[in-house]
Scaffold this motif. Structure first.
Motif, PDB file in Angstrom:
ATOM      1  N   ASP A 269      14.079  26.865 -24.070  1.00  8.51           N
ATOM      2  CA  ASP A 269      13.127  26.794 -25.462  1.00  8.51           C
ATOM      3  C   ASP A 269      11.605  26.854 -25.004  1.00  8.51           C
ATOM      4  OD1 ASP A 269      11.349  26.547 -27.820  1.00  8.51           O
ATOM      5  OD2 ASP A 269      12.356  25.530 -29.216  1.00  8.51           O
ATOM      6  N   VAL A 270      10.913  27.825 -24.666  1.00 12.21           N
ATOM      7  CA  VAL A 270       9.519  27.654 -24.130  1.00 12.21           C
ATOM      8  C   VAL A 270       8.196  28.038 -25.421  1.00 12.21           C
ATOM      9  CG1 VAL A 270      10.257  28.654 -22.079  1.00 12.21           C
ATOM     10  CG2 VAL A 270       9.138  30.330 -23.836  1.00 12.21           C
ATOM     11  N   SER A 271       8.548  27.573 -26.461  1.00  8.68           N
ATOM     12  CA  SER A 271       8.234  27.137 -27.198  1.00  8.68           C
ATOM     13  C   SER A 271       7.194  26.259 -27.403  1.00  8.68           C
ATOM     14  CB  SER A 271       8.288  27.548 -28.638  1.00  8.68           C
ATOM     15  OG  SER A 271       7.553  27.395 -29.882  1.00  8.68           O
ATOM     16  N   GLU A 272       5.736  27.025 -27.806  1.00  6.70           N
ATOM     17  CA  GLU A 272       4.518  25.303 -27.920  1.00  6.70           C
ATOM     18  C   GLU A 272       5.008  24.936 -29.292  1.00  6.70           C
ATOM     19  OE1 GLU A 272       2.725  24.257 -26.104  1.00  6.70           O
ATOM     20  OE2 GLU A 272       2.890  25.635 -23.845  1.00  6.70           O
ATOM     21  N   ARG A 273       5.590  25.732 -30.469  1.00  7.58           N
ATOM     22  CA  ARG A 273       5.822  25.330 -32.015  1.00  7.58           C
ATOM     23  C   ARG A 273       6.489  24.139 -32.008  1.00  7.58           C
ATOM     24  NH1 ARG A 273       9.387  26.502 -35.964  1.00  7.58           N
ATOM     25  NH2 ARG A 273      10.609  28.347 -34.548  1.00  7.58           N
ATOM     26  N   VAL A 274       7.475  23.799 -31.243  1.00  8.84           N
ATOM     27  CA  VAL A 274       8.437  23.207 -31.181  1.00  8.84           C
ATOM     28  C   VAL A 274       8.226  21.818 -30.675  1.00  8.84           C
ATOM     29  CG1 VAL A 274      10.849  22.314 -31.736  1.00  8.84           C
ATOM     30  CG2 VAL A 274      10.248  24.158 -31.959  1.00  8.84           C
ATOM     31  N   ALA A 275       7.540  20.522 -30.764  1.00  9.94           N
ATOM     32  CA  ALA A 275       7.473  19.585 -29.976  1.00  9.94           C
ATOM     33  C   ALA A 275       8.983  18.861 -29.174  1.00  9.94           C
ATOM     34  CB  ALA A 275       7.508  18.297 -30.995  1.00  9.94           C
ATOM     35  N   PHE A 276       9.804  18.875 -29.998  1.00 14.98           N
ATOM     36  CA  PHE A 276      11.327  18.305 -29.432  1.00 14.98           C
ATOM     37  C   PHE A 276      12.007  19.303 -28.397  1.00 14.98           C
ATOM     38  CE2 PHE A 276       9.296  15.141 -32.244  1.00 14.98           C
ATOM     39  CZ  PHE A 276       9.035  13.960 -31.831  1.00 14.98           C
ATOM     40  N   LYS A 277      12.301  18.954 -27.830  1.00 16.39           N
ATOM     41  CA  LYS A 277      13.303  19.995 -26.869  1.00 16.39           C
ATOM     42  C   LYS A 277      14.834  19.101 -26.117  1.00 16.39           C
ATOM     43  CE  LYS A 277       9.768  23.277 -25.835  1.00 16.39           C
ATOM     44  NZ  LYS A 277       8.805  24.141 -25.389  1.00 16.39           N
ATOM     45  N   PRO A 278      15.023  18.730 -26.488  1.00 17.66           N
ATOM     46  CA  PRO A 278      15.758  19.582 -27.633  1.00 17.66           C
ATOM     47  C   PRO A 278      15.685  18.287 -29.089  1.00 17.66           C
ATOM     48  CG  PRO A 278      17.696  17.623 -27.151  1.00 17.66           C
ATOM     49  CD  PRO A 278      16.603  17.362 -25.999  1.00 17.66           C
ATOM     50  N   SER A 279      15.663  20.148 -30.100  1.00 18.85           N
ATOM     51  CA  SER A 279      14.818  18.836 -31.536  1.00 18.85           C
ATOM     52  C   SER A 279      16.497  18.950 -32.291  1.00 18.85           C
ATOM     53  CB  SER A 279      14.496  20.526 -31.996  1.00 18.85           C
ATOM     54  OG  SER A 279      13.969  19.917 -34.143  1.00 18.85           O
ATOM     55  N   VAL A 280      15.908  17.676 -33.141  1.00 19.49           N
ATOM     56  CA  VAL A 280      17.343  17.176 -34.141  1.00 19.49           C
ATOM     57  C   VAL A 280      17.138  18.243 -35.193  1.00 19.49           C
ATOM     58  CG1 VAL A 280      18.437  15.313 -36.064  1.00 19.49           C
ATOM     59  CG2 VAL A 280      17.449  14.773 -33.493  1.00 19.49           C
ATOM     60  N   ASP A 281      15.990  18.964 -35.921  1.00 20.84           N
ATOM     61  CA  ASP A 281      16.213  19.806 -37.066  1.00 20.84           C
ATOM     62  C   ASP A 281      16.866  20.988 -36.466  1.00 20.84           C
ATOM     63  OD1 ASP A 281      14.012  18.106 -39.467  1.00 20.84           O
ATOM     64  OD2 ASP A 281      12.514  18.679 -37.006  1.00 20.84           O
ATOM     65  N   ILE A 282      15.975  21.564 -34.965  1.00 26.46           N
ATOM     66  CA  ILE A 282      16.677  22.338 -35.063  1.00 26.46           C
ATOM     67  C   ILE A 282      18.481  22.636 -35.182  1.00 26.46           C
ATOM     68  CG2 ILE A 282      17.404  24.352 -33.219  1.00 26.46           C
ATOM     69  CD1 ILE A 282      14.135  24.251 -33.195  1.00 26.46           C
ATOM     70  N   THR A 283      19.005  20.882 -34.869  1.00 29.52           N
ATOM     71  CA  THR A 283      20.327  21.471 -34.200  1.00 29.52           C
ATOM     72  C   THR A 283      21.400  21.134 -35.745  1.00 29.52           C
ATOM     73  OG1 THR A 283      20.246  20.693 -32.016  1.00 29.52           O
ATOM     74  CG2 THR A 283      22.460  19.870 -33.210  1.00 29.52           C
ATOM     75  N   PHE A 284      20.777  20.005 -36.347  1.00 33.68           N
ATOM     76  CA  PHE A 284      20.709  19.947 -38.009  1.00 33.68           C
ATOM     77  C   PHE A 284      20.923  21.193 -38.691  1.00 33.68           C
ATOM     78  CE2 PHE A 284      21.102  14.775 -38.321  1.00 33.68           C
ATOM     79  CZ  PHE A 284      21.223  14.708 -37.305  1.00 33.68           C
ATOM     80  N   ALA A 285      19.967  22.277 -38.815  1.00 34.01           N
ATOM     81  CA  ALA A 285      19.445  23.518 -39.737  1.00 34.01           C
ATOM     82  C   ALA A 285      20.689  24.195 -38.890  1.00 34.01           C
ATOM     83  CB  ALA A 285      18.236  23.940 -39.362  1.00 34.01           C
ATOM     84  N   SER A 286      21.411  24.458 -37.513  1.00 40.54           N
ATOM     85  CA  SER A 286      22.186  25.089 -37.754  1.00 40.54           C
ATOM     86  C   SER A 286      23.889  25.018 -37.730  1.00 40.54           C
ATOM     87  CB  SER A 286      22.549  25.383 -35.703  1.00 40.54           C
ATOM     88  OG  SER A 286      22.765  24.641 -35.639  1.00 40.54           O
ATOM     89  N   ALA A 287      24.384  23.509 -38.011  1.00 39.01           N
ATOM     90  CA  ALA A 287      25.303  22.278 -38.615  1.00 39.01           C
ATOM     91  C   ALA A 287      25.025  22.877 -40.519  1.00 39.01           C
ATOM     92  CB  ALA A 287      24.701  20.972 -38.439  1.00 39.01           C
ATOM     93  N   ALA A 288      24.133  23.406 -41.296  1.00 32.84           N
ATOM     94  CA  ALA A 288      23.930  23.406 -42.589  1.00 32.84           C
ATOM     95  C   ALA A 288      23.839  24.616 -42.475  1.00 32.84           C
ATOM     96  CB  ALA A 288      22.351  23.347 -42.903  1.00 32.84           C
ATOM     97  N   ARG A 289      23.699  25.385 -42.110  1.00 37.35           N
ATOM     98  CA  ARG A 289      23.828  27.137 -41.859  1.00 37.35           C
ATOM     99  C   ARG A 289      25.459  27.538 -41.806  1.00 37.35           C
ATOM    100  NH1 ARG A 289      25.069  30.306 -38.260  1.00 37.35           N
ATOM    101  NH2 ARG A 289      24.039  29.601 -37.075  1.00 37.35           N
ATOM    102  N   VAL A 290      25.932  26.758 -40.953  1.00 35.77           N
ATOM    103  CA  VAL A 290      27.427  27.024 -40.027  1.00 35.77           C
ATOM    104  C   VAL A 290      28.283  26.139 -41.707  1.00 35.77           C
ATOM    105  CG1 VAL A 290      29.246  27.034 -39.158  1.00 35.77           C
ATOM    106  CG2 VAL A 290      27.073  28.043 -38.430  1.00 35.77           C
ATOM    107  N   PHE A 291      27.829  25.169 -41.601  1.00 35.34           N
ATOM    108  CA  PHE A 291      29.347  24.125 -42.475  1.00 35.34           C
ATOM    109  C   PHE A 291      28.250  23.682 -43.893  1.00 35.34           C
ATOM    110  CE2 PHE A 291      30.133  23.282 -37.841  1.00 35.34           C
ATOM    111  CZ  PHE A 291      31.646  23.641 -37.248  1.00 35.34           C
ATOM    112  N   GLY A 292      27.587  23.752 -43.908  1.00 34.50           N
ATOM    113  CA  GLY A 292      27.214  24.094 -45.577  1.00 34.50           C
ATOM    114  C   GLY A 292      27.529  22.109 -45.584  1.00 34.50           C
ATOM    115  N   LYS A 293      28.226  22.020 -47.269  1.00 35.99           N
ATOM    116  CA  LYS A 293      28.117  20.247 -47.760  1.00 35.99           C
ATOM    117  C   LYS A 293      29.134  19.260 -46.623  1.00 35.99           C
ATOM    118  CE  LYS A 293      32.205  21.859 -50.523  1.00 35.99           C
ATOM    119  NZ  LYS A 293      32.932  20.626 -49.508  1.00 35.99           N
ATOM    120  N   ASP A 294      30.354  20.049 -45.506  1.00 34.83           N
ATOM    121  CA  ASP A 294      31.102  19.417 -45.067  1.00 34.83           C
ATOM    122  C   ASP A 294      30.341  18.554 -43.698  1.00 34.83           C
ATOM    123  OD1 ASP A 294      32.855  19.922 -46.502  1.00 34.83           O
ATOM    124  OD2 ASP A 294      33.142  21.991 -45.800  1.00 34.83           O
TER     125      ASP A 294
END
Length: 364
Positions: A269-294
């Motif tokens: 990730d070379v983006s200036e848009r995301v402050a944290f690398k790694p980012s909790v938001d990004i990992t959690f968002a992917s968990a929401a997409r794949v695992f939903g409520k579980d």
């Protein structure tokens, strides 16, 4: 009144530079300096600073041994200065085990792109730890009052009532546990993960704000301490029960596929848009997409608000979010952001989190 800072370093140049940077904030006051660990221990006893900045490599008594002695005789919030190397990572983790609360690179160019930004980050981190130290002292005074046994039952109830959350086995079929943390996270994670059995029934994703040279050493240390398996995550890792995956520093960790064939993907990730690398938001968002409520997700101690948006996405899918309570946090930033947004199902003290996880999964 400004927070009192003791600067410990054997380099006169670094002591002067650090003193000038910290004293630029009217809320911080460098009250003295120490040139080695022995001086640091003695001055910590006498001066009672709110926070100590500590070098690791020093003559007579190194930073790690100095931290151990200070935490034994005059507990104080301590931030370490470290080199961003693999060996530096191992030594810094030893310092955190000894009782230090945070660390920063000794090269300011590795803190931020500009000197002014590096100074701002440094002052912010020192201020946060100074606030934590003031809280520790207030609680210590309260304990002294309680020890003298005046009529303090009401005070005690205020101090302890947050710890009364009752967690039961969940009817929800969680398929993954996700954890996000920053300042204070290495020790918090260690306390939580070492209590989990090797037959833990779901995979665990860990996002700890940490430099790239630290995450592998950190994962290896956890693996040696825990019954579960812990590794630094890599692209293609299949998510397995009883295994924890630490997001590599400087990159983003996301889940690929669906909930039955989930694999990890590590993104440069070379983006200036995301402050944290790694980012909790990004990992959690992917968990929401794949695992939903579980998903059972935890937000532990840390500065800032990373994780709030990811938790919002998880809650939108019906997932469960827990946050660490203020009293047990080193920095009540990330958990506070989640709790204030109304996204936390439970606010738990650190020493109750692992037992609560075991209850939810019906483990002994």
């Amino acid at each position: 009144m400004p927070y009192k800072v003791l600067v410990v370093d054997d380099s006169s140049f670094f002591r002067r530079r650090l003193t000038d940077i910290l004293n630029a904030d009217p809320n911080l006051n460098v009250i003295d300096v120490a040139v080695n660990g022995i001086e640091a221990v003695e001055k910590a006893k006498i001066l009672k600073p709110d926070v100590i900045t500590m070098d690791i490599e020093m003559p007579h008594l190194n930073g790690i041994d100095a931290v151990k002695q200070i935490m034994k005789h005059s507990p104080t919030s301590i931030i370490m200065f470290s080199s961003l190397t693999h060996e530096g990572a191992k030594i810094t983790l030893d310092a955190l085990d000894a009782g230090a609360l945070d660390f920063l690179p000794k090269k300011f160019s590795e803190i931020a792109k500009t000197t002014s930004d590096a100074g701002r980050v440094l002052r912010q981190r020192v201020t946060q730890l100074a606030r934590k130290n003031s809280t520790i002292k207030v609680r210590a005074n309260l304990r002294d009052v309680v020890a003298n046994k005046p009529p303090v039952k009401k005070v005690l109830s205020v101090v302890t009532q947050k710890s009364q959350a009752v967690i039961q086995k969940s009817p929800q079929n969680y398929k993954i546990l996700t954890i996000g943390t920053s300042t204070g996270g290495p020790i918090a994670l260690q306390k939580v993960l070492t209590q989990l059995p090797d037959n833990f029934p779901v995979p665990i994703l860990i996002v700890q704000h940490m430099p790239a040279s630290f995450t592998k050493a950190f994962a290896n240390r956890l693996n040696n301490l825990c019954k579960i398996s812990v590794k630094e995550a890599a692209t293609g890792d299949q998510l397995k029960a009883g295994h924890a995956y630490v997001a590599p520093g400087g990159k983003q960790m996301v889940i690929d596929g669906n909930n039955s064939t989930a694999k990890l993907k590590i993104i440069d990730d070379v983006s200036e848009r995301v402050a944290f690398k790694p980012s909790v938001d990004i990992t959690f968002a992917s968990a929401a997409r794949v695992f939903g409520k579980d998903v059972l997700s935890l937000i532990l101690t840390g500065m800032g608000s990373d994780g709030k948006d990811g938790c919002r996405l998880l809650k939108g899918k019906g997932a469960t979010v827990w946050s660490q309570d203020e009293e047990s946090c080193v920095v009540y930033g990330m958990p506070q952001a989640v709790a204030k947004a109304g996204l936390s199902d439970e606010e738990l003290p650190l020493d109750k989190i692992s037992s609560s996880i075991l209850k939810v999964f019906d483990l002994k």
